[in-house]
Design an enzyme around this catalytic site. Structure first.
Site, short mmCIF file in Angstrom:
data_model
loop_
_atom_site.label_atom_id
_atom_site.label_comp_id
_atom_site.label_asym_id
_atom_site.label_seq_id
_atom_site.Cartn_x
_atom_site.Cartn_y
_atom_site.Cartn_z
N LYS A 39 59.75 29.01 42.24
CA LYS A 39 60.07 27.49 41.97
C LYS A 39 60.69 27.32 40.63
O LYS A 39 61.69 26.59 40.55
CB LYS A 39 58.67 26.90 41.87
CG LYS A 39 58.24 26.62 43.33
CD LYS A 39 56.74 25.74 43.17
CE LYS A 39 56.12 26.02 44.32
NZ LYS A 39 56.81 25.82 45.61
N GLY A 40 60.50 28.30 39.58
CA GLY A 40 60.97 28.22 38.44
C GLY A 40 62.71 28.53 38.51
O GLY A 40 63.47 27.44 38.12
N LYS A 214 59.74 13.43 54.65
CA LYS A 214 60.65 12.53 55.63
C LYS A 214 60.74 10.96 55.07
O LYS A 214 61.54 10.49 55.66
CB LYS A 214 60.36 12.98 56.86
CG LYS A 214 59.13 12.21 57.43
CD LYS A 214 58.83 12.43 58.90
CE LYS A 214 57.53 11.94 59.32
NZ LYS A 214 56.69 11.13 58.55
N ASP A 237 65.48 25.41 57.10
CA ASP A 237 64.49 26.05 56.40
C ASP A 237 64.30 25.10 55.09
O ASP A 237 65.20 24.80 54.39
CB ASP A 237 65.08 27.23 56.01
CG ASP A 237 64.15 28.28 54.88
OD1 ASP A 237 63.11 27.60 54.52
OD2 ASP A 237 64.45 29.27 54.51
N THR A 239 62.59 25.57 52.65
CA THR A 239 62.12 26.09 51.26
C THR A 239 63.14 25.63 50.14
O THR A 239 64.33 25.96 50.43
CB THR A 239 62.25 27.84 51.46
OG1 THR A 239 61.46 28.07 52.63
CG2 THR A 239 61.70 28.43 50.17
N ASP A 243 62.73 21.93 45.17
CA ASP A 243 63.11 22.33 43.73
C ASP A 243 64.68 21.86 43.47
O ASP A 243 64.97 21.70 42.35
CB ASP A 243 63.11 23.96 43.88
CG ASP A 243 61.87 24.59 44.02
OD1 ASP A 243 60.97 23.87 43.42
OD2 ASP A 243 61.68 25.56 44.59
N GLY A 278 66.96 30.23 52.98
CA GLY A 278 66.62 30.87 51.88
C GLY A 278 66.30 29.87 50.50
O GLY A 278 66.57 28.63 50.92
O1 RIB Z 1 59.56 26.20 46.42
C1 RIB Z 1 59.99 27.18 47.01
C2 RIB Z 1 59.61 28.37 46.25
O2 RIB Z 1 58.21 28.51 46.29
C3 RIB Z 1 59.82 29.78 47.15
O3 RIB Z 1 61.26 30.27 46.57
C4 RIB Z 1 58.93 30.70 46.67
O4 RIB Z 1 59.18 31.71 45.87
C5 RIB Z 1 57.64 30.04 46.03
O5 RIB Z 1 57.68 30.04 44.95
#
Ligand code: RIB
EC number: 2.7.1.15
Length: 296
Positions: A39-40, A214, A237, A239, A243, A278
């Site tokens: 996240k960082g 959503k 994805d 993920t 962030d 990713g």
């Molecule tokens: O917010 C997504 C992140 O959370 C991923 O990249 C993973 O590393 C987790 O920390």
């Protein structure tokens, strides 16, 4: 305005699965990728890709060199990323056919921050600079106290939410970036409007961004509230979507953009991120975001 982000760096081991594995189940997958994440560093990359002067503070092991290369490539100042004798943090991430994920996190070097390291990093920053934090490194209460003493503005994304956050003095936070679950934990309620209201009562000087998946995002402070719907896309994805939103939101704020424009830019940036696999590689550049906004 400079942003210092003290946060995690994880190697994300990402597996494509039909469905998130159930207890006791074995599922074979032929698709695995290793991406830079955490996240960082995701949020630092989003800030840098949005054009902000950002410094990342954190720890990696000898296997973490790709992070330093990526910082160089995208313009994140890495002078405060220290290599130590510990494994770089990593995750095991399952992404299912609906782009939903499940994440197992091993903290590794992210959990090895020392007070001396934090003091050394903060010594380079002063009143008015923004400090951004998430909950994937140790020593958060210490970092918050020291940054507050210096007069830094503190932005907290309390993710993943756990009991360690109880020791953080939340009254020192200037900007909260929370999702429904995190906001619910802080406010003790699950209704979005009630979360915003309760958090503003508890922290009247704070700015609060509440993301609702959503259902979009809501911003509130003592003077104004705004709502931003999502830009619907076909996700592959999710993920790092949050962030990306966080990095772009702070970018807009640090540039003095209006809140509605900042929310719109952040929502567009994260809508692009979910269409790519990713974490770090999915975060769009500012030029892509602005062009997509012009076309929408
Ligand atoms: O917010 C997504 C992140 O959370 C991923 O990249 C993973 O590393 C987790 O920390």
């Amino acid at each position: 305005m400079r942003v210092l982000n003290i946060g995690s760096l994880n190697l994300d081991y990402v597996y494509a699965v039909d469905h998130i594995i159930l207890p006791g189940e074995t599922e074979a997958t032929g698709e695995m990728h290793i991406y830079l994440g955490g996240k960082g560093i995701n949020q630092s990359m989003a800030l840098a890709k949005a054009g902000v002067e950002v410094y990342h503070g954190g720890m990696i092991g000898a296997d973490g060199q790709p992070f330093l290369d990526a910082c160089m490539e995208y313009g994140v100042n890495a002078k405060h990323i220290q290599i130590i004798e510990e494994k770089t943090g990593h995750t095991i991430i399952q992404v299912d056919r609906n782009a939903q994920n499940s994440i197992l996190l091993y903290g590794g070097a992210n959990q090895c921050l020392t007070e001396a390291f934090v003091d050394q990093v903060l010594a380079d920053f002063s009143a008015g600079d923004i400090l951004l934090l998430q909950n994937e490194v140790n020593l958060l209460p210490y970092i918050v106290d020291k940054a507050y003493e210096k007069g830094m503005q503190i932005a907290l994304n309390p993710s993943p939410y756990n009991e360690k956050l109880d020791a953080v003095d939340m009254s020192k936070i200037t900007i909260f970036l929370v999702n429904e679950v995190e906001g619910g934990q802080i406010a003790g309620t699950s209704d979005p409007q009630a979360i915003l209201k309760t958090m503003l009562e508890k922290y009247p000087h704070a700015r609060i961004v509440l993301t609702l998946g959503k259902d979009g995002a809501v911003y509130g402070d003592a003077h104004e509230t705004h709502f931003q719907p999502i830009f619907p896309v076909k996700a592959v994805d999710t993920t790092a979507a949050g962030d990306t939103f966080t990095g772009y939101f702070l970018a807009g704020l640090s540039e003095g953009m209006s809140i509605p424009d900042t929310l719109r830019m952040s929502a567009k940036a994260s809508s692009i991120a979910v269409t790519r696999p990713g974490a770090v590689p999915s975060i769009p550049l500012r030029s892509e975001v602005m062009e997509a906004l012009r076309n929408s």
